[in-house]
Motif scaffolding. Structure first.
Motif, mmCIF file in Angstrom:
data_model
loop_
_atom_site.group_PDB
_atom_site.id
_atom_site.type_symbol
_atom_site.label_atom_id
_atom_site.label_comp_id
_atom_site.label_asym_id
_atom_site.label_seq_id
_atom_site.Cartn_x
_atom_site.Cartn_y
_atom_site.Cartn_z
ATOM 1 N N SER A 1 3.430 2.540 -2.008
ATOM 2 C CA SER A 1 4.523 2.581 -1.023
ATOM 3 C C SER A 1 5.250 1.239 -0.853
ATOM 4 O O SER A 1 6.102 1.112 0.010
ATOM 5 N N VAL A 2 4.886 0.240 -1.648
ATOM 6 C CA VAL A 2 5.583 -1.047 -1.495
ATOM 7 C C VAL A 2 6.455 -1.307 -2.726
ATOM 8 O O VAL A 2 5.962 -1.263 -3.862
ATOM 9 N N ALA A 3 7.727 -1.541 -2.479
ATOM 10 C CA ALA A 3 8.626 -1.892 -3.590
ATOM 11 C C ALA A 3 8.488 -3.385 -3.841
ATOM 12 O O ALA A 3 8.704 -4.197 -2.928
ATOM 13 N N LEU A 4 8.095 -3.739 -5.086
ATOM 14 C CA LEU A 4 7.974 -5.162 -5.429
ATOM 15 C C LEU A 4 9.176 -5.538 -6.283
ATOM 16 O O LEU A 4 9.334 -5.030 -7.397
ATOM 17 N N ILE A 5 10.020 -6.401 -5.734
ATOM 18 C CA ILE A 5 11.233 -6.829 -6.455
ATOM 19 C C ILE A 5 10.987 -8.234 -6.982
ATOM 20 O O ILE A 5 10.707 -9.152 -6.208
ATOM 21 N N VAL B 1 4.257 -0.622 -5.944
ATOM 22 C CA VAL B 1 2.830 -0.983 -5.942
ATOM 23 C C VAL B 1 2.177 -0.399 -4.693
ATOM 24 O O VAL B 1 2.857 -0.179 -3.683
ATOM 25 N N LYS B 2 0.896 -0.170 -4.802
ATOM 26 C CA LYS B 2 0.132 0.424 -3.688
ATOM 27 C C LYS B 2 0.845 1.689 -3.171
ATOM 28 O O LYS B 2 0.878 1.930 -1.959
ATOM 29 N N PRO C 1 12.219 7.458 -0.085
ATOM 30 C CA PRO C 1 11.378 7.747 1.088
ATOM 31 C C PRO C 1 9.911 7.359 0.884
ATOM 32 O O PRO C 1 9.184 7.125 1.856
ATOM 33 N N LYS C 2 9.479 7.250 -0.387
ATOM 34 C CA LYS C 2 8.076 6.832 -0.626
ATOM 35 C C LYS C 2 7.866 5.380 -0.211
ATOM 36 O O LYS C 2 6.770 4.958 0.105
ATOM 37 N N VAL C 3 8.945 4.604 -0.262
ATOM 38 C CA VAL C 3 8.815 3.152 -0.001
ATOM 39 C C VAL C 3 8.822 2.898 1.503
ATOM 40 O O VAL C 3 9.745 3.294 2.207
ATOM 41 N N THR C 4 7.774 2.206 1.950
ATOM 42 C CA THR C 4 7.719 1.884 3.386
ATOM 43 C C THR C 4 7.968 0.401 3.638
ATOM 44 O O THR C 4 8.258 -0.002 4.764
ATOM 45 N N ALA C 5 7.828 -0.427 2.611
ATOM 46 C CA ALA C 5 8.038 -1.873 2.787
ATOM 47 C C ALA C 5 8.422 -2.479 1.443
ATOM 48 O O ALA C 5 8.219 -1.861 0.386
ATOM 49 N N VAL C 6 8.980 -3.700 1.510
ATOM 50 C CA VAL C 6 9.479 -4.361 0.287
ATOM 51 C C VAL C 6 8.899 -5.776 0.225
ATOM 52 O O VAL C 6 8.793 -6.454 1.259
ATOM 53 N N VAL C 7 8.549 -6.199 -0.988
ATOM 54 C CA VAL C 7 8.170 -7.607 -1.188
ATOM 55 C C VAL C 7 9.114 -8.182 -2.240
ATOM 56 O O VAL C 7 9.358 -7.555 -3.276
ATOM 57 N N ALA D 1 1.213 -10.909 0.025
ATOM 58 C CA ALA D 1 2.453 -10.424 0.661
ATOM 59 C C ALA D 1 2.475 -8.899 0.706
ATOM 60 O O ALA D 1 2.927 -8.300 1.696
ATOM 61 N N VAL D 2 1.962 -8.247 -0.354
ATOM 62 C CA VAL D 2 1.945 -6.781 -0.374
ATOM 63 C C VAL D 2 1.038 -6.261 0.762
ATOM 64 O O VAL D 2 1.421 -5.365 1.528
ATOM 65 N N GLU D 3 -0.144 -6.864 0.899
ATOM 66 C CA GLU D 3 -1.052 -6.441 1.984
ATOM 67 C C GLU D 3 -0.388 -6.672 3.339
ATOM 68 O O GLU D 3 -0.468 -5.850 4.247
ATOM 69 N N PHE D 4 0.281 -7.836 3.455
ATOM 70 C CA PHE D 4 0.964 -8.186 4.700
ATOM 71 C C PHE D 4 2.040 -7.137 5.002
ATOM 72 O O PHE D 4 2.181 -6.660 6.132
#
Ligand SMILES: CC(C)(COP(=O)(O)OP(=O)(O)OC[C@H]1O[C@@H](n2cnc3c(N)ncnc32)[C@H](O)[C@@H]1OP(=O)(O)O)[C@@H](O)C(=O)NCCC(=O)NCCSC(=O)/C=C/CCCCCCCCCCCCC(=O)O
Length: 719
Positions: free
Chosen positions: A10-14, A7-8, A43-49, A180-183
């Motif tokens: 660069s965020v991996a939503l699990i 999502v967005k 490498p596209k993913v910078t953060a995880v939720v 959480a994604v924005e965070f």
């Protein structure tokens, strides 16, 4: 079992997907491992939720898996690897984060909770400890005292309290995943080292030993005989005194001692038994999930004695308007004051406002004509109850449900005097009714499935654990109490004392021994029942040999105690003496000792030394034996129902599972052998004669308790 989305950009939503509570089954652990690997290596993913499907983050480890060999990726290293990752991970907590669910959140670098979420480490209530790092990470996050309290009690906290304690970083009323994604996006590139709880030092209080000692003493008092809370203290001590790696090792060692223990098995059995108990089925095929309960908006309670008051409070505090009826102005005024006081204290404790506007008090049954449901709580006298039901039948609208709070009288006989037997049912509350969690829903042969569904659902709404039972004298709980208390009084004849028997039962884990419990309940109640059944009093045939009634052994000691005006706590004297009428501090009474000695010498009984084991075996096996008969008679549908009744209504220690589970743990063969032995010694005590079901189960190789039902199927059900 774990869905992966980007999502967005660069965020991996699990998303954990294991309904109904997204427990961490082997498949879910596997799913987390796979999706985390993907997120960390992309490498596209910078953060995880991490979040949970259907509004629930995670209810913890899959408790059902504990019964078999553990398969799939182990939780602890999986969680450690999430914490160690180089991309920020945010837990989006909605609904619940419990046990392993909270431990998962604790390895995430940030935690955002929805305002309605609940968090906690309830493993201790299952006979375990939070062994996926919880005992080591939580103290590092919130300090030893707060962590100790949460871990040793298993208490759930609201997200607001979690924020205050520092368990979560933010509470939101909005969509928690979106927040959480924005965070997470804002957290990218911030250093993570201070967010890895395992790397933090524990803020250790200076008086650590005194604190641990005080908590240990509290546990020994409140959770007598339970291993898990003490193991939790030791694990938290390790967090305070050892580096993380050693603390974790200690946590695992302690878990290993608990994991296969009888207490853990009993407590996990109780968890499922409680949930099974609400699932009633009738021989007609109607059952809990296909019968719609009626909506109850208004109710009446008849009789404002101890029971009626508690019932009125239980109804009003869940928003049901209540008309309370008494027969006399003075009694009504006393009842009014008491109910209002109870409701106000209850509301204060819960931090809500008391719903006094829902209460109405009256002297006239005429006022009940429009209520949805009536609960009769008058004196335990069949003739009186029948008069009340006849009158209600005339006065109330034809759709009103008529319920009786009788503790053992024939519900069908009450149904028989009304114009609507299908709408009549027993709702047996336990005293004090606004405190005790148990409700026996007594289904008469003519109670309709809708009536049963309504009583069960009303019980749930009142926050009771409701169990559907059949109609027979004493139903389940009180019917089983008789053989249990009979054994206790026979043991008095043979040489035991009330305090000896109570101590043994309390050391076993009962909240109260049988004599202290009788003193609390009032000895006159049973005395009146025995008089009415012709067991004592002027109507007893003088030709009866002493100590025998109705062809079987009878112990008149309880009658002799009552004849002296000793009715228990309320009169300041009973099996024990108290400082004053209404006092609660029980002391052994030399007068009872004298009474026992005189009695024994009158009947030439030579007192003997009675072992603790004999007390346990005779009282508890007689109790379970009656439970087997109840199953045979179809008065309870499952052993779990009986166990739930005994835990919530009679103070049976939860870590022993209940009388039926206890029998299964001791081994049915041994129970059978002991009952045969004692029955041979006391052939005039029919309750000691092993029940046919017990014999049948032993003959079938003593199947596990969950399989007993298969051996009862052919028998007749009263449910
Ligand atoms: C609050 C709830 C989550 C929801 O409540 P509610 O909405 O009212 O719904 P319920 O009716 O309660 O539940 C709905 C159904 O879901 C089932 N359920 C619920 N939770 C679980 C669960 N955790 N697992 C399985 N099933 C669950 C429930 O039974 C209902 O189904 P059904 O109607 O019965 O069919 C509420 O449900 C709740 O409170 N749940 C329990 C929460 C809880 O206690 N969580 C903690 C679980 S324990 C844990 O998490 C432990 C973590 C540490 C794990 C470490 C593992 C290491 C093991 C290794 C040990 C090695 C030793 C080896 C020694 C050796 O052998 O050598």
């Amino acid at each position: 079992m774990a869905r992966y989305e980007l999502v967005k950009r660069s965020v991996a939503l699990i998303t954990l997907t294991n309904p109904p509570v997204n427990s961490l089954s082997s498949a879910v652990r596997h799913g987390i491992a796979k999706t985390m690997d993907r997120a960390l290596s992309d490498p596209k993913v910078t953060a995880v939720v991490i979040c949970g499907e259907n509004g629930r983050f995670c209810g913890g480890a899959d408790i059902r898996e504990f019964a078999g060999p553990m398969r799939g990726p182990p939780l602890l290293p999986l969680l450690d690897s999430i914490e160690a990752g180089e991309k920020p991970v945010v837990a989006a907590i909605e609904g619940v984060a419990l046990g392993g669910g909270l431990e998962l959140a604790l390895v995430c670098h940030y935690r955002i909770a929805h305002s309605k979420a609940r968090l906690g480490l309830p493993e201790v209530t299952l006979g375990l400890l939070p062994a996926a790092g919880g005992t080591q990470r939580l103290p590092r996050l919130i300090g030893i005292p707060a962590a100790l309290e949460l871990i040793t009690t298993g208490r759930h906290v609201s997200s607001q309290e979690a924020l205050k304690l520092g368990i979560v970083d933010q509470v939101t009323e909005q969509n928690v995943c979106e927040v959480a994604v924005e965070f997470a996006l804002r957290a990218v590139a911030k250093p993570l080292s201070s967010r890895r709880l395992s790397a933090l030092t524990v803020p250790c209080p200076p008086d650590l030993d005194a604190l641990l000692e005080a908590v240990t003493m509290q546990i020994q008092k409140k959770a007598r005989g339970m291993m898990a809370p003490l193991a939790c203290v030791q694990a938290v001590r390790a967090a305070a005194t050892m580096p993380y790696s050693q603390g974790i090792k200690r946590e695992s060692e302690l878990m290993a001692t608990l994991f296969n223990s009888g207490q853990a098995r009993a407590l996990q059995y109780c968890f499922f038994a409680e949930r099974t108990a609400g699932k009633w089925t009738l021989p007609s095929g109607a059952q809990w999930n296909d019968t719609k309960p009626r909506e109850i908006r208004s109710a009446a309670v008849i009789g404002l004695g101890t029971m009626g008051r508690g019932i009125a409070v239980s109804l009003a505090r869940v928003g049901i308007s209540v008309i309370a009826v008494e027969s006399d102005k003075k009694l009504m005024e006393t009842g009014r004051q008491m109910v209002i006081g109870m409701l106000e204290r209850d509301a204060k404790r819960r931090g809500v406002s008391a719903s006094l506007n829902l209460l109405k008090f009256t002297l006239s049954l005429q006022d009940l004509k429009d209520v949805d449901l009536v609960i009769e709580a008058v004196f335990e006298d069949m003739a009186l109850k029948k008069r009340v039901f006849q009158e209600l039948s005339k006065l109330c609208r034809p759709t009103t449900l008529l319920c009786s709070n009788t503790s053992g009288l024939d519900v069908d006989a009450l149904a028989g005097v009304t114009d609507r037997p299908q709408l009549v049912i027993g709702m047996h509350f336990f005293s004090p009714a606004h405190v005790m969690k148990l409700l026996e829903v007594v289904c008469g042969p003519r109670s309709s499935s809708e009536t049963i569904a309504t009583a069960m659902s009303l019980g749930k709404r009142m926050e009771k654990v409701s169990v559907a039972v059949g109609n027979c004298p004493g139903f389940v709980g009180n019917r089983m109490l008789k053989p249990y208390s009979d054994q206790a009084t026979f043991l008095l004849e043979e040489g035991a004392t009330p305090e000896q028997i109570d101590k043994v039962l309390e050391d076993f884990g009962f909240a109260m021994g049988v004599f202290r419990m009788s003193d609390l309940a009032g000895l006159d109640v049973g005395w009146r029942v025995r008089k009415e059944s012709g067991l004592t009093g002027p109507d007893v045939d003088p030709k009866n040999p002493p100590r025998r009634r109705q062809g079987r052994k009878y112990c008149p000691i309880p009658d002799m105690v009552c004849e002296q005006g000793r009715f228990g706590q309320k009169t300041g004297r009973g099996w024990y003496m108290y400082d004053k009428p209404g006092g609660t501090n029980a002391k052994p009474d030399p007068l009872i000792q004298n009474l026992l000695e005189t009695y024994r010498s009158r009947y030439g009984i030579k007192p003997r030394n009675i072992t603790d084991q004999e007390i346990i075996d005779r009282c508890l096996f007689a109790l379970a034996n009656e439970g087997f008969r109840i199953l045979e008679d179809g008065i309870a549908a499952r052993p779990e129902d009986i166990d739930v009744i005994y835990q919530f209504g009679y103070g049976f220690p939860r870590h022993r599972g209940g009388p039926m589970f206890y029998a299964s743990m001791v081994g049915l063969e041994r129970v059978l052998e002991r009952l045969e032995h004692y029955h041979q010694a006391h052939p005039d005590v029919p309750h000691l004669e092993p029940s046919p079901l017990l014999k049948k189960l032993v003959a079938c190789g003593s199947p596990p308790i969950q399989k007993w039902r298969e051996h009862i199927k052919t028998m007749h059900s009263h449910l």
